[in-house]
Write an enzyme that holds these catalytic residues in place. Structure first.
Site, PDB file in Angstrom:
ATOM      1  N   ALA A   1       0.828  -1.206   0.000  1.00 39.10           N
ATOM      2  CA  ALA A   1       0.000   0.000   0.000  1.00 39.10           C
ATOM      3  C   ALA A   1       0.863   1.257   0.000  1.00 39.10           C
ATOM      4  CB  ALA A   1      -0.921  -0.012   1.221  1.00 39.10           C
TER       5      ALA A   1
ATOM      6  N   CYS B   1      -2.281  -3.411  12.396  1.00 44.42           N
ATOM      7  CA  CYS B   1      -3.693  -3.293  12.764  1.00 44.42           C
ATOM      8  C   CYS B   1      -3.941  -3.901  14.146  1.00 44.42           C
ATOM      9  CB  CYS B   1      -4.598  -3.945  11.736  1.00 44.42           C
ATOM     10  SG  CYS B   1      -6.343  -3.492  11.997  1.00 44.42           S
TER      11      CYS B   1
ATOM     12  N   ASP C   1       4.355   0.061   7.677  1.00 40.15           N
ATOM     13  CA  ASP C   1       4.522  -0.766   8.874  1.00 40.15           C
ATOM     14  C   ASP C   1       5.961  -0.888   9.352  1.00 40.15           C
ATOM     15  OD1 ASP C   1       1.819  -1.191   8.763  1.00 40.15           O
ATOM     16  OD2 ASP C   1       1.944  -3.248   8.004  1.00 40.15           O
TER      17      ASP C   1
ATOM     18  N   CYS D   1      -8.526   2.780  13.005  1.00 40.58           N
ATOM     19  CA  CYS D   1      -8.806   1.361  13.191  1.00 40.58           C
ATOM     20  C   CYS D   1     -10.322   1.177  13.274  1.00 40.58           C
ATOM     21  CB  CYS D   1      -8.133   0.858  14.461  1.00 40.58           C
ATOM     22  SG  CYS D   1      -8.329  -0.926  14.712  1.00 40.58           S
TER      23      CYS D   1
END
Length: 419
Positions: free
Chosen positions: A23, A171, A308, A351
């Site tokens: 992403a 996440c 991340d 989230c």
């Protein structure tokens, strides 16, 4: 000053090299091409399949099909960007080059590091031998996410364990999202009274942003889920249906306990990719060492990072990557032009916590756990509107806006007094 790199063929030298085609990498490449169409840009990534991973919670709950979360990587690489389908072996920041697994060197003027993180399944003894069978499933794996739904559907009673390893993980809400959806399914099927549902987490807090914890605790209580804090999964015996946890007592001592299960949903330990951990780009924890505001490396001025892999305090979510990409692109271009790096990342992450079929608690927050809603309602309350965002709007935004480099900025407003 960037070396002339005479030992690297001109065809392997680029203005910008992006390590990682997920992403973050695709978004940065697309935005760079829109800003500077003639700039030479390369993406290094060995994967041929690109996954919309935020959808896997819904796949595991039977709401979305796995195939709708997957696309060919080659079809997403922006036009004019060179795709090097290879793995990175090492970085040579002083020489402004990256070495691939086959020994080939790639030169750059600016480097963007965003390969995501790695899932350390091997750190849980016996897990790899039983994952995907014996009632052991995980939404964190493309190969087993559909098995999660099979396990949920087939269970009519017994014990279901859901685990969460030590932070950081991608996440951070996902381990509990599937627990709520599974419990809601069993409630609708009328079998929840015959179920023992446990959420076993290595930490001592249900969620990292205190503002949302009371609302989530309400859902835990509603479904009758037992919370097991300081429970870190360390071993699994699939055929015997036994899970072993390292349990830390208040005095810091650790003992091991074994629990039986009929279904075990595992969230694996996670860390930066090994080739980042072992590089001069890593901080003490192995993550990419970047300034939390500018997202430029703390030691190498020609290197930026996002997604991340970075060692900042924000949540590791697609929403964070979406907010980081414009900052990286603006500051990278400023560095090429010799201008100050004026763009700042405020730690935004989001989230969408799926607490039932049809309702979501949309948690949005900044560095320091400061709530920062984008919509004018109390986002601690489970919402059908947020479910619509999660299931319909966000996937379309991801594929059709974010990965094509279009501006998808949605203003958020910090609630400074509500943290």
């Amino acid at each position: 000053m960037v070396p002339t790199q005479p030992d690297i063929p001109e065809s392997d030298r680029f203005t910008v090299v992006i390590v990682g085609g997920g992403a973050a990498g695709i978004t940065v490449a697309a935005r760079l091409r829109r800003a500077r169409p003639n700039m030479s840009v390369a993406i290094i990534d060995p994967a041929t399949i690109h996954a919309y991973q935020p959808g896997w919670t819904l796949v595991g709950a039977g709401v979305m099909r796995l195939r709708d979360t997957l696309r060919q990587e080659g079809g997403l690489i922006p036009k004019g960007v060179r795709w090097l389908r290879a793995a990175v072996a090492s970085f040579s920041p002083d020489a402004h080059s990256v070495t691939l697994a086959d020994g080939r060197r790639i030169g750059y003027r600016r480097l963007v590091v965003c390969p995501g993180l790695q899932l350390d399944w091997h750190k849980i003894e016996g897990l790899q031998d039983t994952l995907g069978r014996n009632g052991v499933c995980s939404n964190y794996s493309r190969e087993t996410v559909e098995y999660t739904w099979a396990c949920i559907q087939s269970l009519k009673g017994g014990t279901a364990l859901f685990t969460q390893p030590p932070m950081p993980i991608k996440c951070a809400g996902a381990p509990q999202k599937i627990a709520y959806l599974a419990a809601d399914h069993w409630r609708k099927e009328g079998v929840l009274p015959r179920m023992k549902v446990e959420f076993c987490l290595a930490g001592d807090a249900l969620f990292g942003v205190k503002y949302f914890v009371p609302a989530l605790q309400d859902m835990v209580d509603y479904y009758g889920i037992d919370l097991r804090y300081k429970h870190d999964l360390v071993a699994v015996d699939g055929p015997a249906r036994l899970a072993t946890f390292a349990v830390t007592a208040p005095d810091g001592t650790t003992t091991k306990i074994t629990r039986s299960f009929d279904m075990l949903h595992v969230t694996p330990p996670q860390s930066a990719p090994d080739f980042v951990k072992s590089s001069p780009l890593a901080n003490g924890g192995g993550w990419l060492d970047v300034d939390p505001a500018t997202l430029r490396h703390t030691h190498y001025d020609t290197i930026f990072g996002l997604g991340d892999v970075i060692g900042t305090a924000n949540a590791k979510t697609a929403a964070a990557a979406r907010a980081q990409a414009p900052v990286v692109v603006a500051n990278l271009l400023a560095s090429l032009d010799g201008r100050p790096l004026d763009s700042r990342y405020d730690g935004y992450g989001a989230c969408p916590l799926t607490v039932s079929y049809g309702r979501v608690i949309l948690a949005e927050f900044l560095y320091g756990g400061v709530p920062a809603p984008s919509f004018g309602y109390d986002q601690r309350k489970p919402s059908r509107f947020a479910w619509f965002l999660k299931t319909t709007v966000f996937p379309n935004l991801y594929w059709n806006m974010m990965l094509t480099g279009r501006d998808v900025s949605i203003p958020h407003k910090p609630l400074e007094t509500a943290a």
